[in-house]
Design an enzyme around this catalytic site. Structure first.
Site, PDB file in Angstrom:
ATOM      1  N   ARG A 122       0.945  -1.078  -0.050  1.00 28.62           N
ATOM      2  CA  ARG A 122      -0.003  -0.005   0.054  1.00 28.62           C
ATOM      3  C   ARG A 122       0.818   1.338  -0.226  1.00 28.62           C
ATOM      4  O   ARG A 122       0.307   2.340   0.346  1.00 28.62           O
ATOM      5  CB  ARG A 122      -0.989   0.245   1.190  1.00 28.62           C
ATOM      6  N   LYS A 144       3.447  11.616 -11.236  1.00 33.01           N
ATOM      7  CA  LYS A 144       2.528  11.133 -12.230  1.00 33.01           C
ATOM      8  C   LYS A 144       3.250   9.577 -12.413  1.00 33.01           C
ATOM      9  O   LYS A 144       4.461   9.777 -13.111  1.00 33.01           O
ATOM     10  CB  LYS A 144       2.209  11.640 -13.401  1.00 33.01           C
ATOM     11  N   GLU A 186      10.864  18.113 -24.364  1.00 33.15           N
ATOM     12  CA  GLU A 186      10.004  18.348 -23.037  1.00 33.15           C
ATOM     13  C   GLU A 186      10.247  19.736 -22.433  1.00 33.15           C
ATOM     14  O   GLU A 186       9.615  20.424 -21.921  1.00 33.15           O
ATOM     15  CB  GLU A 186      10.039  17.357 -22.054  1.00 33.15           C
ATOM     16  N   LYS A 228       8.255  23.257 -13.669  1.00 30.32           N
ATOM     17  CA  LYS A 228       7.257  22.144 -13.411  1.00 30.32           C
ATOM     18  C   LYS A 228       6.878  22.053 -11.789  1.00 30.32           C
ATOM     19  O   LYS A 228       5.649  21.883 -11.374  1.00 30.32           O
ATOM     20  CB  LYS A 228       8.300  20.893 -13.703  1.00 30.32           C
ATOM     21  N   GLU A 238      -3.907  17.778 -11.542  1.00 32.10           N
ATOM     22  CA  GLU A 238      -4.496  18.244 -12.691  1.00 32.10           C
ATOM     23  C   GLU A 238      -6.052  18.437 -12.773  1.00 32.10           C
ATOM     24  O   GLU A 238      -6.831  18.103 -13.595  1.00 32.10           O
ATOM     25  CB  GLU A 238      -4.463  17.027 -13.850  1.00 32.10           C
ATOM     26  N   ARG A 243      -2.065  22.236 -14.441  1.00 29.13           N
ATOM     27  CA  ARG A 243      -1.031  21.359 -14.949  1.00 29.13           C
ATOM     28  C   ARG A 243      -1.227  20.647 -16.335  1.00 29.13           C
ATOM     29  O   ARG A 243      -0.253  20.166 -17.019  1.00 29.13           O
ATOM     30  CB  ARG A 243      -1.076  20.250 -13.791  1.00 29.13           C
ATOM     31  N   ASN A 247       0.754  19.168 -20.943  1.00 30.82           N
ATOM     32  CA  ASN A 247       0.396  18.234 -21.959  1.00 30.82           C
ATOM     33  C   ASN A 247       0.412  19.011 -23.354  1.00 30.82           C
ATOM     34  O   ASN A 247      -0.099  18.146 -24.210  1.00 30.82           O
ATOM     35  CB  ASN A 247      -1.080  17.606 -21.967  1.00 30.82           C
ATOM     36  N   HIS A 250       1.056  16.462 -26.269  1.00 30.52           N
ATOM     37  CA  HIS A 250       0.893  15.019 -26.047  1.00 30.52           C
ATOM     38  C   HIS A 250      -0.320  14.423 -26.652  1.00 30.52           C
ATOM     39  O   HIS A 250      -0.414  13.129 -26.436  1.00 30.52           O
ATOM     40  CB  HIS A 250       0.935  15.011 -24.279  1.00 30.52           C
ATOM     41  N   HIS A 254       0.925  11.174 -27.711  1.00 33.06           N
ATOM     42  CA  HIS A 254       0.604   9.754 -27.194  1.00 33.06           C
ATOM     43  C   HIS A 254      -0.205   8.810 -28.667  1.00 33.06           C
ATOM     44  O   HIS A 254       0.104   7.618 -28.338  1.00 33.06           O
ATOM     45  CB  HIS A 254      -0.445   9.948 -26.164  1.00 33.06           C
ATOM     46  N   HIS A 267       9.515   8.799 -26.538  1.00 33.26           N
ATOM     47  CA  HIS A 267       8.449   9.774 -26.086  1.00 33.26           C
ATOM     48  C   HIS A 267       8.651  11.265 -26.599  1.00 33.26           C
ATOM     49  O   HIS A 267       7.492  12.050 -27.165  1.00 33.26           O
ATOM     50  CB  HIS A 267       8.323   9.828 -24.618  1.00 33.26           C
TER      51      HIS A 267
HETATM   52  N1  LIG Z   1       5.493  10.863 -15.205  1.00 30.34           N
HETATM   53  C1  LIG Z   1       5.678  11.944 -15.835  1.00 30.34           C
HETATM   54  O1  LIG Z   1       5.331  13.167 -15.589  1.00 30.34           O
HETATM   55  C2  LIG Z   1       6.089  11.781 -17.266  1.00 30.34           C
HETATM   56  C3  LIG Z   1       6.675  12.827 -18.119  1.00 30.34           C
HETATM   57  C4  LIG Z   1       7.197  12.903 -19.463  1.00 30.34           C
HETATM   58  C5  LIG Z   1       7.573  11.390 -19.859  1.00 30.34           C
HETATM   59  N2  LIG Z   1       7.239  10.476 -18.907  1.00 30.34           N
HETATM   60  C6  LIG Z   1       7.463   9.002 -19.539  1.00 30.34           C
HETATM   61  O2  LIG Z   1       9.144   8.847 -19.422  1.00 30.34           O
HETATM   62  C7  LIG Z   1       9.197   7.850 -20.436  1.00 30.34           C
HETATM   63  C8  LIG Z   1      10.390   8.364 -21.387  1.00 30.34           C
HETATM   64  O3  LIG Z   1      11.383   8.514 -20.380  1.00 30.34           O
HETATM   65  P1  LIG Z   1      13.034   8.577 -21.080  1.00 30.34           P
HETATM   66  O4  LIG Z   1      12.917   9.096 -22.241  1.00 30.34           O
HETATM   67  O5  LIG Z   1      13.750   8.952 -20.159  1.00 30.34           O
HETATM   68  O6  LIG Z   1      13.054   6.806 -21.559  1.00 30.34           O
HETATM   69  P2  LIG Z   1      13.950   5.912 -20.684  1.00 30.34           P
HETATM   70  O7  LIG Z   1      13.619   5.736 -19.242  1.00 30.34           O
HETATM   71  O8  LIG Z   1      13.532   4.633 -21.749  1.00 30.34           O
HETATM   72  O9  LIG Z   1      15.455   6.210 -21.244  1.00 30.34           O
HETATM   73  C9  LIG Z   1      15.719   6.283 -22.500  1.00 30.34           C
HETATM   74  C10 LIG Z   1      16.990   5.455 -22.610  1.00 30.34           C
HETATM   75  O10 LIG Z   1      18.149   6.035 -22.161  1.00 30.34           O
HETATM   76  C11 LIG Z   1      18.802   5.223 -21.385  1.00 30.34           C
HETATM   77  N3  LIG Z   1      19.405   5.838 -20.504  1.00 30.34           N
HETATM   78  C12 LIG Z   1      18.879   6.753 -19.583  1.00 30.34           C
HETATM   79  N4  LIG Z   1      19.950   7.396 -18.717  1.00 30.34           N
HETATM   80  C13 LIG Z   1      20.911   7.240 -19.309  1.00 30.34           C
HETATM   81  C14 LIG Z   1      22.406   7.605 -18.825  1.00 30.34           C
HETATM   82  N5  LIG Z   1      22.572   8.541 -18.051  1.00 30.34           N
HETATM   83  N6  LIG Z   1      23.637   7.044 -19.755  1.00 30.34           N
HETATM   84  C15 LIG Z   1      23.001   6.062 -20.618  1.00 30.34           C
HETATM   85  N7  LIG Z   1      21.924   5.698 -20.882  1.00 30.34           N
HETATM   86  C16 LIG Z   1      20.799   6.166 -20.222  1.00 30.34           C
HETATM   87  C17 LIG Z   1      17.844   4.142 -20.806  1.00 30.34           C
HETATM   88  O11 LIG Z   1      18.489   2.879 -20.475  1.00 30.34           O
HETATM   89  C18 LIG Z   1      16.999   4.020 -22.163  1.00 30.34           C
HETATM   90  O12 LIG Z   1      17.543   3.092 -22.992  1.00 30.34           O
HETATM   91  C19 LIG Z   1       7.803   7.572 -21.178  1.00 30.34           C
HETATM   92  O13 LIG Z   1       7.459   6.226 -20.670  1.00 30.34           O
HETATM   93  C20 LIG Z   1       7.108   8.734 -20.728  1.00 30.34           C
HETATM   94  O14 LIG Z   1       5.757   8.289 -20.677  1.00 30.34           O
HETATM   95  C21 LIG Z   1       6.338  10.479 -17.800  1.00 30.34           C
HETATM   96 ZN   LIG Z   2       5.817  13.858 -21.890  1.00 29.32          ZN
END
Ligand SMILES: NC(=O)c1ccc[n+]([C@@H]2O[C@H](COP(=O)([O-])OP(=O)(O)OC[C@H]3O[C@@H](n4cnc5c(N)ncnc54)[C@H](O)[C@@H]3O)[C@@H](O)[C@H]2O)c1
Ligand SMILES: [Zn+2]
Length: 364
Positions: A122, A144, A186, A228, A238, A243, A247, A250, A254, A267
């Protein structure tokens, strides 16, 4: 440099941002924020070998028992199966309600790890140690957390704030170029919706950013996180529309991710295409000056981000996916549209007749 704060009362937390913070400050930052029990250190197969040992040593320095959990890299890990696997590992490591979790990695590890921590027993406290640019400017802050459903991204999730976020831009040195570029989308998004001065600064410092100059990275990340944090503090769940501005890009973004599958678009790349689309819709329906739309597109393009929908996508399918988006209210598709660079609004009144032709004009 002083910490940034996310002001959310008893759910509030600090963001520590410093070059080499992972080596120099993580032990202290974590030790005062995490309970004394076992800590799961969640990472992915790329990040764990690079930074996992340093993070583990820092956690152990404060006398904590660390249980490493490593998932495959990539969006595919934001799945029910992987979530179940992570929860199984936490049980296997005999973590209990006194435990905590550290998510060391990109947005995937953050979203998955935060979700796992939120539902395990939980809810156990978790700390974000983002290592991708996207996670450092955006996803690590705001609480999120989610996994994907095969039919829609981030469909299963909740709001759960971390107990702290430690950002070390030095980790970006090892981030592959395309991933770095994806994160820039972003950052540009943040500037377009809320900070025209930041947008101009990014235009002026594009070279330094691309070559990962420490001062430029720290400045860019700091400003994005300030924005942010303020937005999240104002509208954590949101509800007021504030907030929702985050998006921008997005809605189509998406849809492109869902239609194309995780291998087609990162992304940030999908968000970049979505921002160009939203900018054009905004020119048509929200009085966004065409010259400013051109600046948005030019900056994304200069960073090497996609600005058109590539071959293989069907406009009608994208529209259908957009209709099913959880950001909508009922049947109306809602878009964040810029009015000027630095100012945007959430609109539910974009005529359907503008949307499909708009998508068609975005085809490469
Ligand atoms: N929660 C939120 O508010 C929010 C906001 C925006 C995006 N997201 C989500 O985030 C995700 C995308 O995140 P992302 O782009 O970081 O993708 P990711 O976590 O897949 O990382 C991208 C790639 O880079 C590699 N990597 C990360 N840091 C590294 C480093 N320092 N050195 C070498 N390799 C490294 C990872 O292994 C991966 O292969 C999506 O699922 C998206 O929906 C969430
Ligand atoms: Zn995003």
């Amino acid at each position: 440099m002083p910490d940034l704060n996310v002001h959310l009362g008893d759910r509030g937390y600090d963001i520590r941002l410093a070059w080499r913070a992972l080596d120099e400050e993580f032990a202290r930052f974590a030790s005062v924020r995490l309970p004394a029990g076992k800590t799961a250190l969640l990472s992915d197969a790329n990040v764990s070998p690079l930074y996992g040992d340093a993070a583990q040593a820092a956690l152990e320095a404060s006398g904590r028992e660390v249980h490493r959990v490593t998932v495959p890299a990539g969006e595919g890990s934001k799945s029910f199966e992987r979530l179940e696997g992570v929860l199984g590992e936490l049980l296997h490591g005999r973590l209990d309600r006194s435990a905590s979790l550290v998510a060391l990695g990109g947005g995937v590890v953050g979203d998955l790890g935060g979700f796992a921590a939120a539902v395990f027993m939980r809810g156990i406290p978790f700390l974000m140690a983002p290592t991708s640019l996207l996670a450092q400017v955006d996803s690590s802050v705001g609480g999120k957390v989610a996994v994907n459903h095969p039919r829609a991204k981030n469909l299963v999730g909740l709001f759960r704030q971390p107990v702290g976020v430690l950002v070390d831009p030095a980790t970006l040195v090892t981030l592959p170029g395309e991933e770095f570029t994806s994160g820039l989308a972003e950052a540009v998004k943040t500037a377009v919706i809320l900070d025209g001065a930041l947008f101009s600064w990014i235009e002026d410092h594009a070279g330094g950013i691309r070559s990962k100059t420490p001062d430029d990275l720290v400045h860019l990340i700091r400003r994005c996180l300030e924005i942010k944090a303020a937005v999240v503090a104002e509208d954590e769940r949101e509800r007021t529309g504030r907030r929702s501005l985050l998006n921008l890009g997005h809605t189509l973004g998406h849809a492109l991710e869902t239609a194309g599958g995780p291998s087609r678009f990162r992304h940030g790349e999908a968000v970049a295409v979505g921002m160009v689309f939203a900018s054009r819709l905004a020119v048509e329906t929200a009085g966004f000056p065409p010259a400013e739309a051109a600046r948005v597109e030019a900056l994304l393009d200069a960073f090497g981000l996609p600005v058109r929908i590539p071959e293989g996508f069907e406009p009608g399918t994208l529209l259908e996916i957009m209709r099913a988006d959880k950001k909508n209210l009922g049947e109306t598709i809602r878009f964040v549209l810029p009015r000027s660079i630095g100012e945007a609004e959430l609109r539910g009144d974009v005529p359907e007749s503008a949307i499909l032709p708009g998508i068609e004009k975005m085809m490469a």
